[in-house]
Design a protein around this motif. Structure first.
Motif, short mmCIF file in Angstrom:
data_model
loop_
_atom_site.label_atom_id
_atom_site.label_comp_id
_atom_site.label_asym_id
_atom_site.label_seq_id
_atom_site.Cartn_x
_atom_site.Cartn_y
_atom_site.Cartn_z
N ALA A 201 0.87 -1.18 0.00
CA ALA A 201 0.00 0.00 0.00
C ALA A 201 0.90 1.22 0.00
O ALA A 201 2.09 1.13 0.30
CB ALA A 201 -0.90 0.02 1.23
N CYS A 202 0.32 2.36 -0.34
CA CYS A 202 1.09 3.61 -0.34
C CYS A 202 0.22 4.76 0.14
O CYS A 202 -0.95 4.88 -0.26
CB CYS A 202 1.61 3.91 -1.76
N VAL A 203 0.78 5.59 1.02
CA VAL A 203 0.08 6.79 1.50
C VAL A 203 1.01 7.98 1.29
O VAL A 203 2.16 7.95 1.73
CB VAL A 203 -0.24 6.70 3.01
N GLU A 204 0.53 9.01 0.61
CA GLU A 204 1.34 10.23 0.40
C GLU A 204 0.68 11.37 1.16
O GLU A 204 -0.51 11.66 0.98
CB GLU A 204 1.44 10.57 -1.10
N LEU A 205 1.48 12.01 2.00
CA LEU A 205 1.02 13.20 2.74
C LEU A 205 1.56 14.43 2.01
O LEU A 205 2.75 14.49 1.69
CB LEU A 205 1.57 13.15 4.18
N HIS A 206 0.70 15.41 1.77
CA HIS A 206 1.09 16.56 0.94
C HIS A 206 0.31 17.79 1.40
O HIS A 206 -0.77 17.66 1.96
CB HIS A 206 0.78 16.24 -0.53
N ILE A 207 0.87 18.96 1.14
CA ILE A 207 0.09 20.19 1.33
C ILE A 207 -0.98 20.26 0.24
O ILE A 207 -0.78 19.77 -0.86
CB ILE A 207 0.99 21.45 1.30
N GLU A 208 -2.12 20.89 0.57
CA GLU A 208 -3.24 20.91 -0.39
C GLU A 208 -2.91 21.71 -1.65
O GLU A 208 -3.35 21.36 -2.74
CB GLU A 208 -4.48 21.49 0.29
N GLN A 209 -2.18 22.82 -1.50
CA GLN A 209 -1.87 23.72 -2.62
C GLN A 209 -3.12 24.41 -3.16
O GLN A 209 -3.11 24.91 -4.29
CB GLN A 209 -1.14 22.98 -3.76
N GLY A 210 -4.21 24.38 -2.41
CA GLY A 210 -5.44 25.05 -2.79
C GLY A 210 -6.09 25.58 -1.51
O GLY A 210 -5.55 25.37 -0.41
N PRO A 211 -7.23 26.25 -1.61
CA PRO A 211 -7.79 26.96 -0.46
C PRO A 211 -8.88 26.22 0.31
O PRO A 211 -9.45 26.77 1.25
CB PRO A 211 -8.41 28.20 -1.13
N VAL A 212 -9.22 24.98 -0.08
CA VAL A 212 -10.45 24.35 0.43
C VAL A 212 -10.40 24.09 1.93
O VAL A 212 -11.33 24.47 2.67
CB VAL A 212 -10.73 23.03 -0.35
N LEU A 213 -9.33 23.47 2.42
CA LEU A 213 -9.25 23.14 3.85
C LEU A 213 -9.18 24.41 4.70
O LEU A 213 -9.85 24.52 5.73
CB LEU A 213 -8.03 22.25 4.14
N GLU A 214 -8.38 25.38 4.26
CA GLU A 214 -8.25 26.61 5.03
C GLU A 214 -9.59 27.33 5.13
O GLU A 214 -9.99 27.78 6.20
CB GLU A 214 -7.21 27.53 4.38
N LEU A 370 -11.93 15.52 0.16
CA LEU A 370 -11.77 16.45 -0.96
C LEU A 370 -11.00 15.75 -2.08
O LEU A 370 -10.42 14.69 -1.86
CB LEU A 370 -11.11 17.76 -0.54
N THR A 371 -11.03 16.35 -3.27
CA THR A 371 -10.26 15.77 -4.37
C THR A 371 -9.03 16.64 -4.62
O THR A 371 -8.99 17.80 -4.22
CB THR A 371 -11.09 15.69 -5.67
N SER A 372 -8.04 16.07 -5.28
CA SER A 372 -6.84 16.83 -5.58
C SER A 372 -6.97 17.48 -6.95
O SER A 372 -7.29 16.82 -7.94
CB SER A 372 -5.62 15.90 -5.57
N GLY A 373 -6.67 18.77 -6.99
CA GLY A 373 -6.69 19.49 -8.26
C GLY A 373 -5.38 19.34 -9.02
O GLY A 373 -5.32 19.58 -10.22
N ALA A 374 -4.32 18.94 -8.30
CA ALA A 374 -2.99 18.82 -8.92
C ALA A 374 -2.64 17.34 -9.08
O ALA A 374 -3.15 16.49 -8.36
CB ALA A 374 -1.95 19.50 -8.04
N PHE A 375 -1.75 17.05 -10.00
CA PHE A 375 -1.19 15.71 -10.13
C PHE A 375 -0.21 15.47 -8.99
O PHE A 375 0.42 16.40 -8.50
CB PHE A 375 -0.42 15.56 -11.44
N HIS A 376 -0.08 14.22 -8.60
CA HIS A 376 0.90 13.85 -7.57
C HIS A 376 1.49 12.49 -7.93
O HIS A 376 0.91 11.75 -8.72
CB HIS A 376 0.22 13.75 -6.20
#
Ligand SMILES: [Zn+2]
Length: 430
Positions: A201-214, A370-376
């Motif tokens: 399995a894989c889990v990636e932790l990342h900053i959102e880079q968008g305003p939704v959570l804030e 939420l969904t990711s707007g950026a590729f990762h």
């Protein structure tokens, strides 16, 4: 590490509770010094000298935590903490170590350092997991020096892609393949490992880079998937003529055709606001691009994104119908597409459990989906093993900028959620 193994949930909670915020913040500051800028940003493009120095720093940090270090043919670095059953595929976490030409301290780096902090927390808690855990630092996620982006993760899951990347050149005509050889030669003490190795399995932790959570005032996000994207090129044909002498009703003005079409596309996107369709008409080429000549040809790009592929199907049909109605005066072609990524439900459920516990202990609201707007990198790894992502808020939604920032409290909670998730996954034998 010889105390009796506790139940999976108990050890996951223990790992979460041993995450050390001061150690995490110090690790973020230490890595940010590699390519650190006076404005607080970081310039650490992939496989540059400063990136190679940062890799040696990470290798030292990982070895100090007792990890075995490995590198694959795309210079992806893996830091492995052994488990009880080292014959089982490991649980993978991590992100990328490279930045944009001017990036921040967190995009990518946070996910790598979070993985190392999880290992430090497990060490402190004296927990031995059943499966090994590996922290990865992927090569060239950003794609700013060598295109395309997410090279390391995409090549890991499908090694035949690597050959197609080797001749990519940077602005100084350095080949990716040569930069890769230099990188691999710079760590002669690090053994090579196979691409496409099984991962549980894989889990990636990342900053959102968008305003939704804030905006929602919520510190942790359970990422349910990554948007689909389609790119088109639209060409409008007209006839070049003198801007002063040609009467308006006798013109074949390519721009006069392109602008109404662009407006119809924006109107369509506005009507689809509820489905979070995103539209960008980002690159325009006008011929002859002269102040006093009627445009003979206008070409523009359409970037459309949505997590719901059926919305993109409708949007594409609309675009094609509009272009067809213009007859030979317009053409459209699709030159890139990527299907949406939907992360598996059991992974989302576990992350929600982990994030809910971390948030509740801090007296903060429960996580949101939420969904990711950026590729990762996780987008490619999802083709290889069950994969999911955790997001923490980005101040003002800003990234790829020296001003990129996240509240240290939220960075801490993100690693707590990661520690719980990774530990629980590493104790699943099936
Ligand atoms: Zn990133």
């Amino acid at each position: 590490m010889n105390q009796p193994l506790s139940t999976s949930a108990t050890s996951a909670a223990q790992a979460q509770d041993h995450v050390d915020n001061a150690r995490l913040q110090a690790a973020i500051a230490a890595l940010a010094a590699f390519g650190g800028r006076p404005d607080g940003g970081v310039s650490r493009e992939t496989l540059t000298e400063v990136d190679l120095a940062s890799r040696r720093h990470l290798i030292e940090q990982a070895r100090a935590l007792g990890c075995e270090v490995m590198v694959d043919d795309c210079a992806n670095l893996f830091f492995r903490r052994a488990g009880q059953r080292n014959d089982l595929p490991p649980v993978l976490t991590g992100s990328h170590g490279d930045t944009q030409p001017v990036g921040g301290k967190l995009d990518g780096a946070y996910g790598v350092l979070a993985g190392l902090e999880v290992i430090a927390a497990l060490n402190d808690a004296g927990i031995e997991t059943i499966r090994p855990i590996e922290v990865v630092a992927w090569t060239n996620e950003e794609g700013s020096r060598f295109g395309p982006g997410t090279m390391g993760s995409s090549a890991f899951v499908e090694p035949s892609r690597l050959a197609g990347y080797l001749d990519s050149v940077d602005k100084n005509k350095v080949r990716f393949g040569d930069a890769l050889q230099t990188a691999l030669a710079s760590t002669p003490d690090v053994p090579r490992c196979a691409m496409q190795r099984p991962m549980s399995a894989c889990v990636e932790l990342h900053i959102e880079q968008g305003p939704v959570l804030e905006r929602a005032g919520i510190p942790l996000g359970v990422v349910t998937g990554i948007q689909a994207v389609r790119w088109f090129s639209v060409t409008c044909h007209g006839m070049m003529a003198h801007a002063g002498t040609t009467p308006m009703d006798e013109r074949r003005d390519a721009m006069a055709a392109a602008v109404p079409l662009a407006q119809k596309l924006y109107d369509f996107a506005a009507a689809e606001a509820a489905s979070q369709l995103r539209l960008t008409l980002g690159r325009w080429q006008v011929a002859p691009n002269s102040v006093n000549t009627i445009p003979g040809r206008v070409e523009f790009t359409v970037d459309m994104r949505c997590v719901d592929d059926s919305v993109l199907d409708r949007f594409e049909a609309f675009l094609r119908a509009e272009v067809a109605a213009a007859g030979e005066a317009m053409e459209v072609s699709r030159f890139f597409q990527r299907e949406p990524t939907h992360f598996p439900a059991p992974m989302l459920k576990l992350i929600e459990e982990a994030a809910t516990r971390a948030s509740a202990q801090a007296g903060l609201p429960a996580p949101m989906a939420l969904t990711s707007g950026a590729f990762h990198d996780a987008m490619y790894v999802a083709d290889h093993c069950p994969t999911a992502m955790i997001f923490v808020p980005s101040k003002n939604g800003i990234s790829h900028n020296a001003a990129e920032a996240t509240d240290p409290r939220d960075l801490f909670l993100g690693v707590q959620a990661l520690a719980y998730t990774v530990t629980a996954l590493a104790n699943q034998e099936q």
